[in-house]
Scaffold this motif. Structure first.
Motif, mmCIF file in Angstrom:
data_model
loop_
_atom_site.group_PDB
_atom_site.id
_atom_site.type_symbol
_atom_site.label_atom_id
_atom_site.label_comp_id
_atom_site.label_asym_id
_atom_site.label_seq_id
_atom_site.Cartn_x
_atom_site.Cartn_y
_atom_site.Cartn_z
ATOM 1 N N ALA A 31 0.718 -1.399 -0.373
ATOM 2 C CA ALA A 31 0.125 0.657 0.265
ATOM 3 C C ALA A 31 0.863 1.536 0.042
ATOM 4 O O ALA A 31 0.210 2.059 -0.167
ATOM 5 C CB ALA A 31 -1.174 -0.284 0.594
ATOM 6 N N ASP A 32 1.999 1.244 0.661
ATOM 7 C CA ASP A 32 3.328 2.230 0.815
ATOM 8 C C ASP A 32 4.650 1.573 1.247
ATOM 9 O O ASP A 32 4.270 0.170 1.391
ATOM 10 C CB ASP A 32 2.191 3.290 1.653
ATOM 11 C CG ASP A 32 3.102 4.762 1.389
ATOM 12 O OD1 ASP A 32 3.678 4.626 0.357
ATOM 13 O OD2 ASP A 32 2.694 5.339 2.359
ATOM 14 N N ASP A 33 5.309 3.195 0.382
ATOM 15 C CA ASP A 33 6.821 2.126 1.173
ATOM 16 C C ASP A 33 8.182 3.011 1.092
ATOM 17 O O ASP A 33 7.094 4.384 0.515
ATOM 18 C CB ASP A 33 7.127 0.809 -0.455
ATOM 19 C CG ASP A 33 7.258 0.740 -1.306
ATOM 20 O OD1 ASP A 33 6.314 2.133 -1.864
ATOM 21 O OD2 ASP A 33 7.753 1.651 -2.042
ATOM 22 N N SER A 34 8.640 3.245 1.403
ATOM 23 C CA SER A 34 9.839 4.006 1.814
ATOM 24 C C SER A 34 11.070 3.802 1.898
ATOM 25 O O SER A 34 11.180 1.986 2.640
ATOM 26 C CB SER A 34 8.966 5.349 3.065
ATOM 27 O OG SER A 34 9.223 4.383 3.883
ATOM 28 N N GLN A 35 12.585 4.177 1.766
ATOM 29 C CA GLN A 35 12.941 3.174 2.562
ATOM 30 C C GLN A 35 14.592 4.738 3.217
ATOM 31 O O GLN A 35 14.348 5.986 2.715
ATOM 32 C CB GLN A 35 14.010 2.949 0.867
ATOM 33 C CG GLN A 35 13.910 2.212 -0.009
ATOM 34 C CD GLN A 35 14.745 1.276 -1.378
ATOM 35 O OE1 GLN A 35 15.680 1.722 -0.897
ATOM 36 N NE2 GLN A 35 14.740 1.449 -2.188
ATOM 37 N N GLU A 36 15.426 3.837 3.123
ATOM 38 C CA GLU A 36 16.631 5.253 4.232
ATOM 39 C C GLU A 36 17.977 3.770 4.024
ATOM 40 O O GLU A 36 18.006 3.215 4.576
ATOM 41 C CB GLU A 36 15.587 5.199 5.459
ATOM 42 C CG GLU A 36 15.701 4.109 6.081
ATOM 43 C CD GLU A 36 15.483 4.448 8.345
ATOM 44 O OE1 GLU A 36 15.445 3.181 8.981
ATOM 45 O OE2 GLU A 36 15.057 5.261 8.003
ATOM 46 N N ASP A 37 18.409 5.281 3.798
ATOM 47 C CA ASP A 37 20.264 4.266 4.016
ATOM 48 C C ASP A 37 20.519 3.296 5.635
ATOM 49 O O ASP A 37 20.107 4.217 6.733
ATOM 50 C CB ASP A 37 22.171 5.037 3.825
ATOM 51 C CG ASP A 37 21.122 6.465 2.748
ATOM 52 O OD1 ASP A 37 20.527 5.335 1.410
ATOM 53 O OD2 ASP A 37 21.068 7.182 2.405
ATOM 54 N N GLY A 38 21.635 2.492 4.970
ATOM 55 C CA GLY A 38 22.033 1.854 6.508
ATOM 56 C C GLY A 38 21.302 0.696 6.868
ATOM 57 O O GLY A 38 19.640 0.635 6.168
ATOM 58 N N PRO A 39 21.410 -0.178 7.714
ATOM 59 C CA PRO A 39 22.458 0.449 8.691
ATOM 60 C C PRO A 39 23.843 -1.066 7.298
ATOM 61 O O PRO A 39 23.522 -1.148 6.788
ATOM 62 C CB PRO A 39 22.581 -0.936 9.831
ATOM 63 C CG PRO A 39 20.886 -0.711 9.969
ATOM 64 C CD PRO A 39 20.306 -0.976 8.729
ATOM 65 N N ALA A 40 25.251 0.281 8.157
ATOM 66 C CA ALA A 40 26.254 -0.443 6.446
ATOM 67 C C ALA A 40 26.940 -0.579 7.021
ATOM 68 O O ALA A 40 27.922 0.063 8.275
ATOM 69 C CB ALA A 40 26.271 1.165 5.981
ATOM 70 N N PRO A 41 27.477 -1.688 6.713
ATOM 71 C CA PRO A 41 29.381 -2.225 7.921
ATOM 72 C C PRO A 41 30.201 -1.836 7.475
ATOM 73 O O PRO A 41 29.555 -1.072 6.085
ATOM 74 C CB PRO A 41 28.933 -4.120 7.205
ATOM 75 C CG PRO A 41 28.275 -4.022 6.088
ATOM 76 C CD PRO A 41 27.167 -3.541 6.522
ATOM 77 N N VAL A 42 31.081 -1.628 8.222
ATOM 78 C CA VAL A 42 32.398 -1.353 7.565
ATOM 79 C C VAL A 42 33.219 -1.661 6.927
ATOM 80 O O VAL A 42 33.046 -3.401 6.489
ATOM 81 C CB VAL A 42 33.638 -1.428 8.581
ATOM 82 C CG1 VAL A 42 34.590 -0.842 8.215
ATOM 83 C CG2 VAL A 42 33.532 -1.119 9.944
ATOM 84 N N PRO A 43 32.897 -1.388 5.039
ATOM 85 C CA PRO A 43 33.596 -2.202 4.208
ATOM 86 C C PRO A 43 35.142 -3.001 4.051
ATOM 87 O O PRO A 43 35.822 -2.687 4.828
ATOM 88 C CB PRO A 43 33.917 -1.085 3.292
ATOM 89 C CG PRO A 43 33.739 -0.434 3.474
ATOM 90 C CD PRO A 43 33.532 -0.037 4.720
ATOM 91 N N GLY A 44 34.846 -4.235 4.003
ATOM 92 C CA GLY A 44 35.895 -5.195 3.781
ATOM 93 C C GLY A 44 37.267 -4.993 3.046
ATOM 94 O O GLY A 44 37.052 -4.018 2.043
ATOM 95 N N ASP A 45 38.293 -5.718 3.101
ATOM 96 C CA ASP A 45 39.281 -4.991 2.413
ATOM 97 C C ASP A 45 39.780 -6.044 0.936
ATOM 98 O O ASP A 45 40.811 -5.949 0.027
ATOM 99 C CB ASP A 45 40.908 -5.158 3.187
ATOM 100 C CG ASP A 45 40.674 -6.511 3.161
ATOM 101 O OD1 ASP A 45 39.754 -7.806 3.272
ATOM 102 O OD2 ASP A 45 41.666 -7.283 4.615
ATOM 103 N N ASP A 46 38.551 -6.504 0.774
ATOM 104 C CA ASP A 46 38.332 -7.872 -0.717
ATOM 105 C C ASP A 46 39.241 -6.946 -1.358
ATOM 106 O O ASP A 46 38.534 -5.367 -2.211
ATOM 107 C CB ASP A 46 37.792 -8.484 -0.940
ATOM 108 C CG ASP A 46 36.372 -9.586 0.138
ATOM 109 O OD1 ASP A 46 37.626 -9.382 0.778
ATOM 110 O OD2 ASP A 46 35.320 -9.024 1.063
ATOM 111 N N ARG A 47 39.452 -7.330 -2.733
ATOM 112 C CA ARG A 47 40.632 -6.729 -3.620
ATOM 113 C C ARG A 47 38.737 -7.220 -4.759
ATOM 114 O O ARG A 47 38.289 -8.001 -5.002
ATOM 115 C CB ARG A 47 41.115 -7.666 -4.473
ATOM 116 C CG ARG A 47 41.288 -7.384 -5.709
ATOM 117 C CD ARG A 47 42.965 -7.741 -6.280
ATOM 118 N NE ARG A 47 42.897 -9.571 -6.251
ATOM 119 C CZ ARG A 47 42.168 -10.242 -7.211
ATOM 120 N NH1 ARG A 47 42.445 -8.972 -8.863
ATOM 121 N NH2 ARG A 47 42.030 -11.043 -7.594
ATOM 122 N N ALA A 48 38.502 -5.697 -5.554
ATOM 123 C CA ALA A 48 37.362 -5.828 -6.487
ATOM 124 C C ALA A 48 37.022 -6.869 -7.738
ATOM 125 O O ALA A 48 38.878 -6.705 -7.614
ATOM 126 C CB ALA A 48 37.297 -4.331 -7.229
#
Length: 287
Positions: free
Chosen positions: A250-267
């Motif tokens: 019927a309705d929806d909304s978004q917000e940022d997060g929760p975001a964890p600390v980025p890892g050090d994986d190689r892209a």
């Protein structure tokens, strides 16, 4: 081990007896297996009973198995049925599966027909997140189809116009797409939403508010891409209504997060990302 601290090879008394004209008898010690030494002319001394290493290993394994079984039974019920018992809902942790089977029906490629329960509402919200976060939303015809399937008629009529304006040619151009939302030849446009967990904040017989914490992939995979695929973390809140046969938005909304600390994986390379998107399919989510 030895008796008397001689290393198990005899002592001075035994050596003297052997060299006294035969009047004395040499006394010897015998080394037996398992490090148990017995004096041939003395009563054997009984030491404390010792448990072998193999026995300790067996006992340790048994203890670990018992602990693991207790932990599994605490979190997932006895496994005798799909629901895990009458109080499975109370035992389940917020991010743990409850054991409810996913739906087996769908409409236009989207899972539908969720049960009229809190778990059903959560499953619906999770699967609607996947559908609305996919590449189908960048095609006008497919987007209208998804909106009509997942939203109430009133909500669908209300949001189609604003959505069409948002998915504009200018927006597509910034993403590297053509005016119809298609990727250039040799490139792969990526848009995927992956639910991490769900939570019911309100529930009634005909309505439910469900929050979906999710991560998403968005970007263009290709050697000449100026917008590489990245990840985002958001929470999508759905106000759902029971329509008689399924949950609808019927309705929806978004917000940022929760975001964890980025890892050090190689892209990974653009080629690897494109290959992964083509080869790895999605899931039907069930709470």
């Amino acid at each position: 081990m030895s008796i008397g601290g001689d290393g198990g090879y005899g002592d001075e008394r035994g050596i003297a007896g052997a060299g006294s004209g035969g009047r004395g008898r040499a006394r010897t010690r015998t080394r037996l297996p398992e490090d148990d030494v017995v004096d041939a002319y003395e009563e054997p001394r009984r030491g404390p009973v010792r448990v072998g290493r193999s026995m300790m290993t067996v006992v340790g394994v048994v203890v670990l198995l018992i602990a693991a079984l207790a932990f599994a039974n605490r979190g997932g019920g006895d496994g005798s049925s799909g629901t895990g018992g009458p109080d499975a809902e109370n035992r389940a942790r917020p991010t743990a599966p409850t054991g409810e089977r996913p739906v087996t029906t769908g409409t236009d490629g989207v899972p539908t027909g969720f049960p009229r329960t809190e778990q059903g509402a959560q499953s619906a919200a999770a699967n609607y997140t996947v559908a609305l976060g996919g590449t189908g939303m960048f095609d006008t015809e497919r987007r209208h189809q998804l909106v009509d399937t997942l939203y109430t008629p009133e909500a669908a009529a209300r949001i189609k116009g604003p959505q069409d304006e948002a998915y504009s040619a200018e927006f597509f151009e910034r993403l590297g797409l053509d005016e119809r939302g298609r990727a250039p030849e040799g490139m792969t446009f990526v848009s995927r939403a992956i639910p991490v967990g769900t939570k019911v904040t309100e529930y009634g017989d005909d309505s439910a508010t469900v929050e979906v914490w999710y991560t998403s992939l968005i970007g263009m995979a290709g050697e000449e891409s100026t917008l590489p695929v990245t990840t985002t973390w958001k929470t999508w809140t759905f106000d759902l209504r029971w329509t008689g046969s399924d949950w609808k938005i019927a309705d929806d909304s978004q917000e940022d997060g929760p975001a964890p600390v980025p890892g050090d994986d190689r892209a990974s390379t653009a080629e690897d990302i494109s290959k992964a998107v083509e080869e790895y399919g999605g899931f039907t989510y069930a709470r």
